[in-house]
Design an enzyme around this catalytic site. Sequence first.
Site, mmCIF file in Angstrom:
data_model
loop_
_atom_site.group_PDB
_atom_site.id
_atom_site.type_symbol
_atom_site.label_atom_id
_atom_site.label_comp_id
_atom_site.label_asym_id
_atom_site.label_seq_id
_atom_site.Cartn_x
_atom_site.Cartn_y
_atom_site.Cartn_z
ATOM 1 C CG HIS A 85 0.554 0.958 3.699
ATOM 2 N ND1 HIS A 85 -0.028 -0.259 3.944
ATOM 3 C CD2 HIS A 85 1.113 0.859 2.463
ATOM 4 C CE1 HIS A 85 0.166 -1.061 2.900
ATOM 5 N NE2 HIS A 85 0.855 -0.395 1.988
ATOM 6 C CD GLU A 87 -3.166 2.180 7.170
ATOM 7 O OE1 GLU A 87 -4.048 1.366 6.878
ATOM 8 O OE2 GLU A 87 -2.335 2.603 6.341
ATOM 9 C CB CYS A 113 -2.675 -3.889 4.642
ATOM 10 S SG CYS A 113 -1.119 -3.271 5.327
ATOM 11 C CB CYS A 116 -1.270 -0.892 8.538
ATOM 12 S SG CYS A 116 -0.163 -0.150 7.304
#
Length: 156
Positions: A85, A87, A113, A116
């Site tokens: 991701h 992040e 999410c 993260c």
Amino acid sequence: MKKKKDIHRRPSWDEYFLEVAVLVSKRATCLRRRVGAVLVKDKKILATGYNGAPSGLKHCIDIGCLRERLNIPSGERHELCRGLHAEQNVLLQAALHGISTKESVLYITNQPCIICAKMLINAGIREIVTSGVYPDKLARDFLEEARIKIRTIKNK
């Protein structure tokens, strides 16, 4: 005739860093969602990240999406994906270059999410500014419990 002030309107810092996050998202290699992240401290960009496969590995835009083939809904079974991701990538880029993330602000195109969110909490992020939502109430609950300020701003 337009006033000089109207012609040369500068974006706010939030608008500026969210626009940078949108630009970063254009490098994403995910077929489902393009996300960009910008880590900022004292109005200075520390690192950027977008979602895509680890360095040196094939990207989904080149070989297809495993999650699509397995019919996995968005927000579920994150481990069944080639990509990191945005992040995760922004935190890894900061770590790779020896940059502290403590007390920084994350500008991102979508709410994190839960995976993260937990990483951001432990990385010492103090605030998250996002321009998009993500269907993960648990992530938002964790961030609020950790007292990380979350703001959603619609870019102009």
